[in-house]
Design a protein around this motif. Structure first.
Motif, mmCIF file in Angstrom:
data_model
loop_
_atom_site.group_PDB
_atom_site.id
_atom_site.type_symbol
_atom_site.label_atom_id
_atom_site.label_comp_id
_atom_site.label_asym_id
_atom_site.label_seq_id
_atom_site.Cartn_x
_atom_site.Cartn_y
_atom_site.Cartn_z
ATOM 1 N N UNK A 159 0.817 -1.213 0.000
ATOM 2 C CA UNK A 159 0.000 0.000 0.000
ATOM 3 C C UNK A 159 0.852 1.265 0.000
ATOM 4 N N UNK A 160 0.333 2.290 -0.682
ATOM 5 C CA UNK A 160 0.836 3.659 -0.555
ATOM 6 C C UNK A 160 -0.148 4.429 0.318
ATOM 7 N N UNK A 161 0.373 5.084 1.340
ATOM 8 C CA UNK A 161 -0.485 5.818 2.270
ATOM 9 C C UNK A 161 -1.007 7.108 1.642
ATOM 10 N N UNK A 162 -2.270 7.408 1.950
ATOM 11 C CA UNK A 162 -2.863 8.679 1.568
ATOM 12 C C UNK A 162 -3.503 9.286 2.815
ATOM 13 N N UNK A 163 -4.341 10.286 2.654
ATOM 14 C CA UNK A 163 -4.961 10.929 3.807
ATOM 15 C C UNK A 163 -6.010 10.012 4.426
ATOM 16 N N UNK A 164 -6.457 10.370 5.623
ATOM 17 C CA UNK A 164 -7.474 9.575 6.305
ATOM 18 C C UNK A 164 -8.835 9.651 5.625
ATOM 19 N N UNK A 165 -9.002 10.602 4.717
ATOM 20 C CA UNK A 165 -10.297 10.782 4.056
ATOM 21 C C UNK A 165 -10.541 9.756 2.955
ATOM 22 N N UNK A 166 -9.478 9.111 2.481
ATOM 23 C CA UNK A 166 -9.616 8.148 1.387
ATOM 24 C C UNK A 166 -8.849 6.876 1.737
ATOM 25 N N UNK A 167 -9.121 5.825 0.978
ATOM 26 C CA UNK A 167 -8.425 4.562 1.202
ATOM 27 C C UNK A 167 -6.981 4.633 0.704
ATOM 28 N N UNK A 168 -6.096 3.908 1.381
ATOM 29 C CA UNK A 168 -4.731 3.758 0.881
ATOM 30 C C UNK A 168 -4.757 2.956 -0.423
ATOM 31 N N UNK A 169 -3.739 3.159 -1.246
ATOM 32 C CA UNK A 169 -3.728 2.569 -2.590
ATOM 33 C C UNK A 169 -3.016 1.216 -2.587
ATOM 34 N N UNK A 170 -3.703 0.144 -3.009
ATOM 35 C CA UNK A 170 -3.065 -1.174 -3.083
ATOM 36 C C UNK A 170 -2.340 -1.382 -4.408
ATOM 37 N N UNK A 171 -1.214 -2.085 -4.340
ATOM 38 C CA UNK A 171 -0.475 -2.453 -5.548
ATOM 39 C C UNK A 171 0.107 -3.849 -5.354
ATOM 40 N N UNK A 172 0.107 -4.626 -6.417
ATOM 41 C CA UNK A 172 0.657 -5.977 -6.369
ATOM 42 C C UNK A 172 2.136 -5.929 -6.733
ATOM 43 N N UNK A 173 2.953 -6.569 -5.921
ATOM 44 C CA UNK A 173 4.395 -6.575 -6.155
ATOM 45 C C UNK A 173 4.962 -7.981 -6.142
ATOM 46 N N UNK A 174 6.287 -8.070 -6.137
ATOM 47 C CA UNK A 174 7.041 -9.320 -6.097
ATOM 48 C C UNK A 174 6.651 -10.255 -7.235
#
Length: 399
Positions: A159-174
């Protein structure tokens, strides 16, 4: 730098309007300074590093410091870097740069929000479905370029963190275990038994792993996201057996607050037989998005999957399997006490199966007889994955 999201923000206020990406630059390993060691195993070190001229940190994957860099290690890193170079999607961890000097290394954007494993028991159904749609969309994009991931699990969804007003952004890795879909070989050294598909344990029985394998793996993750329970539990060899012969408890029986359609969607994704799963990750993604709208807006889902609800037969078969397992319980427990942990060692796997063949064959024989009682999917009125939306439905969904 920011780019557009997979689902438009007007679908739900918690969906961010933009998502961050990695630094758009080239770097050399000599320019990077170590900030911290994030993770390490016998083969690889993962370090958080920085430079004096970039605002964002970079995560570097490199061979373990105490390991000799062989030709095989060079090839492994080069293959992963080339695969990552071919991938470009909002929900795939972005490659920054890579090199071969003074040893092979790969630099990625820093995912500062941790992994799905850290938060899987605390996220809501709605956020969980948004994460699932995002990952499915990313993996589908990889499939269109001829690449299968083959190691989808909570640890690899970051995840990349964002503000508390929205969801953090998920990304698939490895993408280190991934392979080209026209390549029949697979490096199984990093196989994760709890999230692996049946064909990864028994390719002779279920055919070689490919893009349809990713559907099963993502299904195990979605199941855990929505129920806060792993699909199967036990020692590694016991989990392996369950993946190849048992159906999981329907999600709505674990969490009755889930929509009934969740059972149908995950039953299709998690079918032991690959031909009974979704025909593509895109189909799975569409049904996950339909579930998202069901939860978010209380809409009736329009599903692609055509597998009927099998709760009654599932209960009956689960009960019978428990009886069979209890009859050989003491011996079976001796088998499951052997925790393989890593299925990359084929010699150990073969030895384990051979030593306990009589016990496991009893269970496998029962499971196979139960499979034969099912109506073959080719003869069903609405076979799974074979009844896509009509053009009128597609037009309505776009409005």
């Amino acid at each position: 730098m920011y780019t557009n999201m997979t689902l438009p923000p007007d679908v739900h206020p918690k969906i961010p309007q933009w998502i961050p990406t990695g630094p758009n630059t080239t770097v050399s390993l000599s320019e990077l300074k170590k900030k911290e060691l994030i993770a390490a195993n016998s083969d690889t070190d993962i370090l958080r590093m920085y430079t004096d001229y970039l605002d964002d940190d970079i995560v570097v994957k490199q061979p373990s410091g105490n390991k000799t860099v062989s030709e095989d290690i060079f090839k492994k890193f080069e293959n992963e870097a080339e695969i990552c170079s071919a991938l470009d999607h909002d929900h795939i961890v972005e490659l920054v740069d890579w090199g071969k000097q003074p040893f092979p290394w790969i630099g990625f954007e820093h995912m500062d929000g941790g992994s799905l494993s850290d938060r899987i028991e605390s996220i809501s159904h709605l956020e969980g479905l948004w994460i699932s749609v995002s990952v499915a969309d990313a993996v589908w994009e990889a499939h269109t370029t001829g690449i299968a991931h083959l190691d989808i699990k909570p640890d690899n969804i970051l995840f990349r963190r964002l503000s508390n007003d929205v969801w953090d952004v998920p990304k698939i890795g490895d993408w280190g275990v991934s392979k080209c879909l026209f390549d029949t070989a697979q490096d199984s050294n990093a196989l994760s038994p709890r999230y692996a598909a049946p064909e990864q344990f028994e390719p002779e029985e279920y055919e070689s792993p490919d893009n349809i394998t990713d559907i099963y793996q993502l299904g195990t993750v979605v199941y855990e996201i929505l129920t806060a329970k792993k699909i199967f539990t036990g020692k590694s060899v016991e989990v392996m057996y369950k993946h190849t012969s048992k159906s999981p408890t329907p999600p709505t029986k674990v969490d009755p607050t889930l929509p009934a359609a969740v059972d149908e969607v995950l039953a299709t994704a998690l079918s032991t037989r690959r031909k009974e799963r979704y025909e593509s990750m895109l189909d799975f993604r569409r049904d996950l998005e339909s579930l998202f709208h069901t939860v978010a807006h209380d809409q009736s889902p329009t599903l692609i999957c055509g597998r009927g609800n099998t709760d009654t037969t599932t209960d009956h078969r689960e009960s019978e399997l428990e009886t069979v397992e209890s009859e050989v319980g003491a011996e079976f427990n001796d088998v499951t006490a052997n925790n393989l942990g890593n299925f990359g060692n084929n010699t150990e796997n073969t030895t384990l199966w051979n030593e306990n063949a009589d016990i496991l064959e009893q269970l496998d024989s029962w499971a196979e007889s139960e499979r034969k009682k099912e109506v073959p999917w080719q003869y069903r009125d609405d076979p799974p994955g074979m009844n896509p939306k009509t053009s009128s439905e597609d037009e309505n969904s776009d409005k």
